[in-house]
Design a protein around this motif. Structure first.
Motif, PDB file in Angstrom:
ATOM      1  N   CYS A 236     -68.730  42.711  85.001  1.00 16.19           N
ATOM      2  CA  CYS A 236     -68.225  43.133  84.453  1.00 16.19           C
ATOM      3  C   CYS A 236     -67.920  41.791  82.997  1.00 16.19           C
ATOM      4  N   LEU A 237     -66.573  41.302  84.070  1.00 17.71           N
ATOM      5  CA  LEU A 237     -66.642  39.560  83.651  1.00 17.71           C
ATOM      6  C   LEU A 237     -66.976  38.696  83.676  1.00 17.71           C
ATOM      7  N   VAL A 238     -68.291  38.728  84.486  1.00 18.08           N
ATOM      8  CA  VAL A 238     -68.631  37.206  83.811  1.00 18.08           C
ATOM      9  C   VAL A 238     -69.733  37.710  82.991  1.00 18.08           C
ATOM     10  N   ASP A 239     -69.958  39.248  82.804  1.00 16.29           N
ATOM     11  CA  ASP A 239     -70.534  39.566  81.704  1.00 16.29           C
ATOM     12  C   ASP A 239     -69.998  39.453  79.955  1.00 16.29           C
ATOM     13  N   LEU A 240     -68.695  39.373  79.705  1.00 15.09           N
ATOM     14  CA  LEU A 240     -67.797  39.423  79.848  1.00 15.09           C
ATOM     15  C   LEU A 240     -68.703  37.803  79.021  1.00 15.09           C
ATOM     16  N   ALA A 241     -67.692  36.354  79.615  1.00 11.97           N
ATOM     17  CA  ALA A 241     -68.012  35.152  79.726  1.00 11.97           C
ATOM     18  C   ALA A 241     -69.136  34.958  78.908  1.00 11.97           C
ATOM     19  N   GLN A 242     -70.042  35.568  79.590  1.00 11.54           N
ATOM     20  CA  GLN A 242     -71.304  34.373  79.055  1.00 11.54           C
ATOM     21  C   GLN A 242     -72.009  34.898  77.586  1.00 11.54           C
ATOM     22  N   GLY A 243     -71.174  36.278  76.593  1.00 16.31           N
ATOM     23  CA  GLY A 243     -71.467  36.519  75.960  1.00 16.31           C
ATOM     24  C   GLY A 243     -70.394  35.287  74.779  1.00 16.31           C
ATOM     25  N   TYR A 244     -69.540  34.990  75.677  1.00 14.03           N
ATOM     26  CA  TYR A 244     -68.562  34.287  74.899  1.00 14.03           C
ATOM     27  C   TYR A 244     -69.012  33.425  74.494  1.00 14.03           C
ATOM     28  N   GLN A 245     -69.734  32.763  75.824  1.00 11.05           N
ATOM     29  CA  GLN A 245     -70.305  31.405  75.470  1.00 11.05           C
ATOM     30  C   GLN A 245     -71.655  31.245  74.551  1.00 11.05           C
ATOM     31  N   ARG A 246     -71.562  32.341  73.769  1.00 10.84           N
ATOM     32  CA  ARG A 246     -72.678  32.398  72.936  1.00 10.84           C
ATOM     33  C   ARG A 246     -72.242  32.289  71.888  1.00 10.84           C
ATOM     34  N   GLN A 247     -71.168  31.738  71.490  1.00  9.02           N
ATOM     35  CA  GLN A 247     -70.425  31.568  70.153  1.00  9.02           C
ATOM     36  C   GLN A 247     -70.658  30.117  69.719  1.00  9.02           C
ATOM     37  N   GLU A 248     -70.982  29.717  69.114  1.00  4.37           N
ATOM     38  CA  GLU A 248     -71.045  27.982  68.232  1.00  4.37           C
ATOM     39  C   GLU A 248     -70.059  27.268  68.814  1.00  4.37           C
ATOM     40  N   PHE A 249     -68.316  27.775  68.402  1.00  6.50           N
ATOM     41  CA  PHE A 249     -67.645  27.034  69.296  1.00  6.50           C
ATOM     42  C   PHE A 249     -66.910  28.026  70.412  1.00  6.50           C
ATOM     43  N   TYR A 250     -66.172  28.021  71.030  1.00  5.26           N
ATOM     44  CA  TYR A 250     -65.603  28.586  72.912  1.00  5.26           C
ATOM     45  C   TYR A 250     -64.935  27.736  73.541  1.00  5.26           C
ATOM     46  N   ASP A 251     -63.525  28.420  74.007  1.00  2.00           N
ATOM     47  CA  ASP A 251     -62.743  27.963  74.814  1.00  2.00           C
ATOM     48  C   ASP A 251     -63.185  28.027  76.175  1.00  2.00           C
ATOM     49  N   LEU A 252     -63.677  26.674  76.710  1.00  2.00           N
ATOM     50  CA  LEU A 252     -64.237  26.527  78.019  1.00  2.00           C
ATOM     51  C   LEU A 252     -63.347  27.235  79.411  1.00  2.00           C
ATOM     52  N   ASP A 253     -62.313  27.232  78.802  1.00  2.00           N
ATOM     53  CA  ASP A 253     -60.949  27.940  80.218  1.00  2.00           C
ATOM     54  C   ASP A 253     -60.658  29.001  79.657  1.00  2.00           C
ATOM     55  N   PHE A 254     -61.293  29.809  79.348  1.00  2.00           N
ATOM     56  CA  PHE A 254     -61.746  31.721  78.869  1.00  2.00           C
ATOM     57  C   PHE A 254     -62.897  31.857  79.520  1.00  2.00           C
ATOM     58  N   VAL A 255     -63.406  30.813  79.699  1.00  2.00           N
ATOM     59  CA  VAL A 255     -64.470  31.621  80.907  1.00  2.00           C
ATOM     60  C   VAL A 255     -64.616  31.396  82.079  1.00  2.00           C
ATOM     61  N   ILE A 256     -63.892  30.449  82.680  1.00  6.41           N
ATOM     62  CA  ILE A 256     -63.061  30.043  83.967  1.00  6.41           C
ATOM     63  C   ILE A 256     -62.325  30.744  84.042  1.00  6.41           C
TER      64      ILE A 256
END
Length: 358
Positions: A236-256
């Motif tokens: 679920c955490l990776v699902d969360l990050a992958q959804g977050y990446q689909r924003q126009e702008f996103y924080d790379l550190d949050f994905v990591i």
């Protein structure tokens, strides 16, 4: 002056919208982290819905969703009470619940309500139009599966696990290349696979038939392993990050941060590892862009060279674990092969005890 004012208002509105979205992502991350750390009860349903709610900016109607889950759970209980399996192990009650859930996911069912009216329950179907969520990330959601009755190898096993927990039994997610399925264990027959995209109980030979499951990947718990509940939350955490990446702008550190937390509880989760390498590649791109240059100069600067070396090391680890990338078209062909060669890959023992008697 007026034009400048309009631009400022637009930027302010965009910033506020971005902050609101980030709030729901942070809220979901904190919930998943607390579940993993023992501060919250492990609850797969709440984990999944918090991830989907973040992508939907807090617009998820959990009351309606919980009602739908309750309706499906009640139907499963009704199915269980009205039939008897040929299975006679001491864990028959548990296996009956598995069988009723399998029917919920795959069978058309004639149902009579309290007023005596008859209606037909329509099962879920596989969505071949957007199985990877490329066109619309919501195609991966349990909420979308409930709305459209169409899903994929992500949403179908997720819903199955949610319903199993509602019935008080376990259901283990398991991974294959680009794929998620269910593993169960019965007293008489041991571990067996439940494939919800085609409504079959496949033997392990079908999984191996993809050609992309290396023996090292099995040995290292990358594929075909029955995941623990905490490892499922890591997904679920990776699902969360992958959804977050689909924003126009996103924080790379949050994905990591999401990937690192997932790897803390599922160390050989290659999807989290790959996610990290991709984000680090993006960091290199950003640094080189700031220097008004491109990837040809990656070794020219200490900071970009260091990140590149780190990526190369991580890719080496991923390869040693046995991961091999499976092309999407080959995955779909492999998935279809289970239906076309049903007799070859079907688990005869499970099919036998899943036969019902009234």
């Amino acid at each position: 002056m007026k034009k400048t004012f309009v631009i400022i208002i637009f930027l302010f509105a965009f910033s506020e919208s971005s902050k609101a979205q980030d709030y729901f992502y942070e809220k979901s991350f904190n919930l998943l982290s607390d579940m993993l750390e023992g501060k919250e009860v492990l609850d797969f349903k709440n984990a999944v819905f918090s991830v989907e709610n973040a992508y939907l900016k807090g617009r998820l109607d959990t009351i309606i969703l919980n009602n739908e889950i309750s309706m499906l759970s009640s139907l499963a209980k009704k199915i269980q009470s009205e039939r008897n399996l040929t299975y006679d192990g001491r864990d028959k009650s548990k296996v009956e619940k598995y069988a009723s859930l399998f029917s919920i996911m795959n069978d058309s069912i004639k149902v009579q309500d309290q007023d005596g009216k008859i209606f037909y329950y329509i099962p879920f179907a596989y969505d071949f139009e957007d199985p990877f969520g490329h066109e619309d990330w919501k195609s991966m959601f349990v909420t979308e599966l409930l709305r459209t009755k169409k899903g994929n190898c992500h949403s179908l096993p997720y819903l199955y696990k949610i319903l199993a927990e509602e019935l008080g039994v376990d259901a283990h997610l398991a991974l294959a290349p680009n794929h998620v399925y269910i593993k169960h264990k019965s007293e008489k027959d041991g571990w067996y696979n439940t494939e919800l995209t085609s409504g079959i109980f496949p033997i392990d030979a079908w999984l191996m038939a993809s050609g992309y499951i290396h023996i090292d990947a099995i040995r290292n718990g990358v594929y075909m392993k029955a995941l623990t509940d905490k490892e499922s939350i890591a997904l679920c955490l990776v699902d969360l990050a992958q959804g977050y990446q689909r924003q126009e702008f996103y924080d790379l550190d949050f994905v990591i941060k999401c990937a690192d937390k997932a790897l803390e509880y599922f160390p050989n989760y290659v999807n989290a590892m790959i996610l990290k390498t991709e984000v680090k590649g993006k960091k290199i791109e950003n640094l080189l862009y700031e220097k008004n240059t491109n990837f040809s100069d990656v070794n020219k600067y200490p900071e970009t060279r260091k990140i590149l070396l780190n990526i190369q090391n991580e890719l080496g680890v991923i390869h040693e674990l046995g991961y091999r990338q499976m092309p999407e078209d080959m995955y779909l062909n492999w998935l279809v092969s289970l239906k076309e060669e049903r007799e070859k890959y079907s688990n005869k023992k499970i099919n036998t005890f899943n036969n019902k008697t009234n």
